[in-house]
Design an enzyme around this catalytic site. Sequence first.
Site, PDB file in Angstrom:
ATOM      1  N   ASP A 164      36.076  56.528  45.780  1.00  0.00           N
ATOM      2  CA  ASP A 164      36.707  56.436  44.951  1.00  0.00           C
ATOM      3  C   ASP A 164      37.262  55.673  44.792  1.00  0.00           C
ATOM      4  O   ASP A 164      38.771  56.812  44.528  1.00  0.00           O
ATOM      5  CB  ASP A 164      35.797  56.580  43.584  1.00  0.00           C
ATOM      6  CG  ASP A 164      36.349  55.168  42.353  1.00  0.00           C
ATOM      7  OD1 ASP A 164      36.949  54.263  43.389  1.00  0.00           O
ATOM      8  OD2 ASP A 164      35.265  56.225  41.589  1.00  0.00           O
TER       9      ASP A 164
ATOM     10  N   ASN B 117      41.593  46.833  51.666  1.00  0.00           N
ATOM     11  CA  ASN B 117      40.608  46.178  51.460  1.00  0.00           C
ATOM     12  C   ASN B 117      39.997  45.927  50.332  1.00  0.00           C
ATOM     13  O   ASN B 117      39.178  45.074  49.664  1.00  0.00           O
ATOM     14  CB  ASN B 117      40.244  45.939  52.842  1.00  0.00           C
ATOM     15  CG  ASN B 117      39.556  44.842  52.325  1.00  0.00           C
ATOM     16  OD1 ASN B 117      38.916  43.540  52.571  1.00  0.00           O
ATOM     17  ND2 ASN B 117      37.868  44.892  52.835  1.00  0.00           N
TER      18      ASN B 117
ATOM     19  N   TYR C  68      41.851  37.833  37.757  1.00  0.00           N
ATOM     20  CA  TYR C  68      41.419  37.987  39.424  1.00  0.00           C
ATOM     21  C   TYR C  68      42.621  37.766  39.882  1.00  0.00           C
ATOM     22  O   TYR C  68      43.654  38.463  41.032  1.00  0.00           O
ATOM     23  CB  TYR C  68      40.779  37.615  39.716  1.00  0.00           C
ATOM     24  CG  TYR C  68      40.844  37.533  41.134  1.00  0.00           C
ATOM     25  CD1 TYR C  68      39.963  38.539  42.076  1.00  0.00           C
ATOM     26  CD2 TYR C  68      40.414  36.394  41.737  1.00  0.00           C
ATOM     27  CE1 TYR C  68      39.809  39.047  43.416  1.00  0.00           C
ATOM     28  CE2 TYR C  68      40.630  36.757  43.639  1.00  0.00           C
ATOM     29  CZ  TYR C  68      39.925  38.456  44.040  1.00  0.00           C
ATOM     30  OH  TYR C  68      40.142  37.609  45.506  1.00  0.00           O
TER      31      TYR C  68
ATOM     32  N   LYS D 168      45.836  40.492  42.245  1.00  0.00           N
ATOM     33  CA  LYS D 168      46.024  40.361  43.510  1.00  0.00           C
ATOM     34  C   LYS D 168      47.656  39.318  43.634  1.00  0.00           C
ATOM     35  O   LYS D 168      47.832  39.766  43.972  1.00  0.00           O
ATOM     36  CB  LYS D 168      45.279  37.628  43.516  1.00  0.00           C
ATOM     37  CG  LYS D 168      43.878  39.664  44.355  1.00  0.00           C
ATOM     38  CD  LYS D 168      43.712  40.161  44.960  1.00  0.00           C
ATOM     39  CE  LYS D 168      42.021  40.681  45.141  1.00  0.00           C
ATOM     40  NZ  LYS D 168      42.661  41.379  46.310  1.00  0.00           N
TER      41      LYS D 168
ATOM     42  N   THR E 278      31.513  36.219  52.144  1.00  0.00           N
ATOM     43  CA  THR E 278      30.656  37.567  52.407  1.00  0.00           C
ATOM     44  C   THR E 278      30.415  37.912  51.258  1.00  0.00           C
ATOM     45  O   THR E 278      30.108  36.791  50.446  1.00  0.00           O
ATOM     46  CB  THR E 278      32.881  38.343  51.739  1.00  0.00           C
ATOM     47  OG1 THR E 278      33.204  38.100  50.628  1.00  0.00           O
ATOM     48  CG2 THR E 278      33.547  38.145  53.108  1.00  0.00           C
TER      49      THR E 278
END
Length: 250
Positions: free
Chosen positions: A64, A91, A157, A161, A192
């Site tokens: 984790d 990633n 988000y 990022k 994805t």
Amino acid sequence: MTQQFAGKSALVTGGGSGIGRASALALAAEGALVTVAGRTAETLKETVRLVEAAGGSARYVVADMTDESQVKEAVQAAVADLGHLDLALNNAGYDGEYQLTTDYSTAMLDHMIALNVRGVFLSMKYELRHMVAQGSGAIVNMSSGAALVGVPGFSGYTATKAAEVAMTKSSALEAAPHGIRINAVCPGLVDTPMIATLDADQRKALSDAHPLGRIARPEEIADAVVWLASDKSSFVTGIALPVDGGYSVP
């Protein structure tokens, strides 16, 4: 033909699917011994199987990336066989669900910060300890095109990022005197499992926003990872590279 990563070790976090899996396959194809890390043993085992079926070398470690002790162990596992860590792709990440800021789930935001910010920070912390000691290495952080532009419904988000880009730049300046390069990749929408939560209208709107008229394949992002990890980008550090079909072009 000589493989450019022959004799090198690589760590890929979030290596069980999508960009992480494609990158693990691409790095292994160039000769790297790849350690894939993540929370789900089954998907990690499948990545290892695919790498080995293609003639490469890989192993996995369940970790984790929000847990500091597990991050440290994952990095140590990547170092174990060859005694060094040459390449790392951070990633592992979480994009959450579409929610306006006024309705944004605090729990979702906390998880994003824990994985996208804390997880990347901890990964670099322990990767850099090995790389500084050996005087070489290349790290790639998987940010997002959302770090470069506004995206309604994804304010948390985009914030995490963008933080990854900021960490990349600061750490790149720290690492440069030690012969280490750190860069970020900023993909647009990629085909994805992470986009599976988007409904059809949201996916179409995001796809249509890419001037090239489509979303990316994971392998196209992996190609950028390989380039930034390789000596072909030997004079490149501290950048946030858009691989987004023109999405972030003003």
